[in-house]
Design an enzyme around this catalytic site. Sequence first.
Site, PDB file in Angstrom:
ATOM      1  N   GLU A 192     -15.560 -20.866 -12.348  1.00  0.00           N
ATOM      2  CA  GLU A 192     -15.909 -22.280 -12.425  1.00  0.00           C
ATOM      3  C   GLU A 192     -17.421 -22.471 -12.364  1.00  0.00           C
ATOM      4  O   GLU A 192     -18.113 -21.717 -11.669  1.00  0.00           O
ATOM      5  CB  GLU A 192     -15.256 -23.045 -11.259  1.00  0.00           C
ATOM      6  CG  GLU A 192     -13.740 -23.039 -11.318  1.00  0.00           C
ATOM      7  CD  GLU A 192     -13.097 -23.835 -10.190  1.00  0.00           C
ATOM      8  OE1 GLU A 192     -13.802 -24.536  -9.440  1.00  0.00           O
ATOM      9  OE2 GLU A 192     -11.857 -23.747 -10.063  1.00  0.00           O
ATOM     10  N   GLU A 197     -11.549 -29.387 -17.632  1.00  0.00           N
ATOM     11  CA  GLU A 197     -10.497 -29.977 -16.780  1.00  0.00           C
ATOM     12  C   GLU A 197     -10.880 -31.380 -16.323  1.00  0.00           C
ATOM     13  O   GLU A 197     -12.025 -31.615 -15.898  1.00  0.00           O
ATOM     14  CB  GLU A 197     -10.254 -29.090 -15.546  1.00  0.00           C
ATOM     15  CG  GLU A 197      -9.240 -29.725 -14.589  1.00  0.00           C
ATOM     16  CD  GLU A 197      -8.745 -28.819 -13.479  1.00  0.00           C
ATOM     17  OE1 GLU A 197      -9.136 -27.630 -13.432  1.00  0.00           O
ATOM     18  OE2 GLU A 197      -7.935 -29.309 -12.667  1.00  0.00           O
ATOM     19  N   LYS A 231     -11.872 -15.715 -15.187  1.00  0.00           N
ATOM     20  CA  LYS A 231     -12.344 -17.096 -15.364  1.00  0.00           C
ATOM     21  C   LYS A 231     -13.141 -17.476 -14.130  1.00  0.00           C
ATOM     22  O   LYS A 231     -12.749 -17.104 -13.015  1.00  0.00           O
ATOM     23  CB  LYS A 231     -11.161 -18.059 -15.547  1.00  0.00           C
ATOM     24  CG  LYS A 231     -11.589 -19.536 -15.604  1.00  0.00           C
ATOM     25  CD  LYS A 231     -10.503 -20.438 -16.129  1.00  0.00           C
ATOM     26  CE  LYS A 231      -9.485 -20.874 -15.121  1.00  0.00           C
ATOM     27  NZ  LYS A 231     -10.038 -21.599 -13.947  1.00  0.00           N
ATOM     28  N   ASP A 264      -8.342 -15.779 -12.405  1.00  0.00           N
ATOM     29  CA  ASP A 264      -9.392 -16.595 -11.780  1.00  0.00           C
ATOM     30  C   ASP A 264     -10.176 -15.801 -10.749  1.00  0.00           C
ATOM     31  O   ASP A 264      -9.583 -15.065  -9.934  1.00  0.00           O
ATOM     32  CB  ASP A 264      -8.745 -17.782 -11.043  1.00  0.00           C
ATOM     33  CG  ASP A 264      -8.885 -19.082 -11.800  1.00  0.00           C
ATOM     34  OD1 ASP A 264      -9.736 -19.174 -12.711  1.00  0.00           O
ATOM     35  OD2 ASP A 264      -8.126 -20.011 -11.480  1.00  0.00           O
ATOM     36  N   ASP A 278      -6.189 -19.679  -9.516  1.00  0.00           N
ATOM     37  CA  ASP A 278      -6.270 -19.734  -8.053  1.00  0.00           C
ATOM     38  C   ASP A 278      -5.486 -20.940  -7.520  1.00  0.00           C
ATOM     39  O   ASP A 278      -5.347 -21.116  -6.308  1.00  0.00           O
ATOM     40  CB  ASP A 278      -7.720 -19.720  -7.549  1.00  0.00           C
ATOM     41  CG  ASP A 278      -8.540 -20.883  -8.065  1.00  0.00           C
ATOM     42  OD1 ASP A 278      -8.036 -21.666  -8.894  1.00  0.00           O
ATOM     43  OD2 ASP A 278      -9.707 -21.009  -7.644  1.00  0.00           O
ATOM     44  N   SER A 279      -4.932 -21.752  -8.441  1.00  0.00           N
ATOM     45  CA  SER A 279      -3.992 -22.808  -8.042  1.00  0.00           C
ATOM     46  C   SER A 279      -2.796 -22.199  -7.319  1.00  0.00           C
ATOM     47  O   SER A 279      -2.032 -22.917  -6.674  1.00  0.00           O
ATOM     48  CB  SER A 279      -3.528 -23.597  -9.271  1.00  0.00           C
ATOM     49  OG  SER A 279      -3.068 -22.725 -10.282  1.00  0.00           O
TER      50      SER A 279
HETATM   51  O1  KIV Z   1      -6.210 -22.427 -11.129  1.00  0.00           O
HETATM   52  C1  KIV Z   1      -5.725 -22.923 -12.149  1.00  0.00           C
HETATM   53  O2  KIV Z   1      -4.497 -23.005 -12.311  1.00  0.00           O
HETATM   54  C2  KIV Z   1      -6.630 -23.412 -13.164  1.00  0.00           C
HETATM   55  C3  KIV Z   1      -6.071 -24.236 -14.278  1.00  0.00           C
HETATM   56  C4  KIV Z   1      -5.590 -25.536 -13.762  1.00  0.00           C
HETATM   57  C5  KIV Z   1      -7.009 -24.384 -15.414  1.00  0.00           C
HETATM   58  O3  KIV Z   1      -7.792 -23.172 -13.096  1.00  0.00           O
END
Ligand code: KIV
Length: 289
Positions: free
Chosen positions: A137, A204, A135, A105, A66-67
């Site tokens: 969090e 992280e 994924k 994510d 989600d970055s």
């Molecule tokens: O969103 C992302 O890119 C991430 C990584 C930095 C692990 O969660």
Amino acid sequence: MSTTYTVDSATSRATPTPKPMKRVTIPAIKARKREEGAEPLVMLTAYTVRTAQLLDPHCDILLVGDSLGQVIYGLPSTLPVSLDLMCAHGAAVSRGSYHAAVVVDMPFGSYEASPVQAFESAARIMAETGAAAVKLEGGEAMAETVRFLTERGIPVMGHVGLTPQAVNALGGYGARGRSDAEYDKIVGDAKAVAQAGAFAVVAEGVVETLADAIVKALDVPVIGIGASSHCDGQVLVTEDMLGLFERTPRFVKRYGDMAGMMTEAVEQYARDVRSREFPTEDQVYKPKS
Ligand code: KIV
């Protein structure tokens, strides 16, 4: 939403990977923890089909992080990223990859309310993107949700330590685990999601000793970012390691100068257009003789 994962080379500029490789599976990733002398897992973020094609042969896991909210859309944090965006980019990365396991994510607000909400969002991601896993969090508070998803056939990668979706609660993006209480809490979080069935856990922005403690405590791979070289794998945001941005966070190693390369090329193009040196005879169509 398309669920065809091959690249149509008639309509795309991208060239498909010449020899489709066998896809890395989630059980194979999980088993790496127990393999004697196993190499660390290689994971990078990918958001687009072309990036996926280029990274795919070299990576075990492609993370549609989600970055992308910050990297692609210029958002101030990952919080405004929607499920629609994650599905669109996840499908693009699946279409561009043949080898790496694709993990998508779960965006903020799509899973925290209840295990059922998480299942509905994760099922949509899996169905629309062709990804192998999601994924999410969070630690102990998310353990029940991790169990709910994994028991229903959706592999989950955990994410503990600095969890960017919780930036407001954490008060920033600083490294975690400097106090004894925080250290113990994060070890507990990692254990909770692993025991609930996560096949791997991202750690992280945690102090090195804490990362090492998590690696020792878990029987699934721990993938570090700003963590420790002893992790079972490493992940970076691809655009960070390629040098697309001026600012390089401490935990990133720059493997290229993409910003410099793009600036130089665009400056040259602008000069050529203004001086009429582009296009040349090579780039124009002539009438049939
Ligand atoms: O969103 C992302 O890119 C991430 C990584 C930095 C692990 O969660």
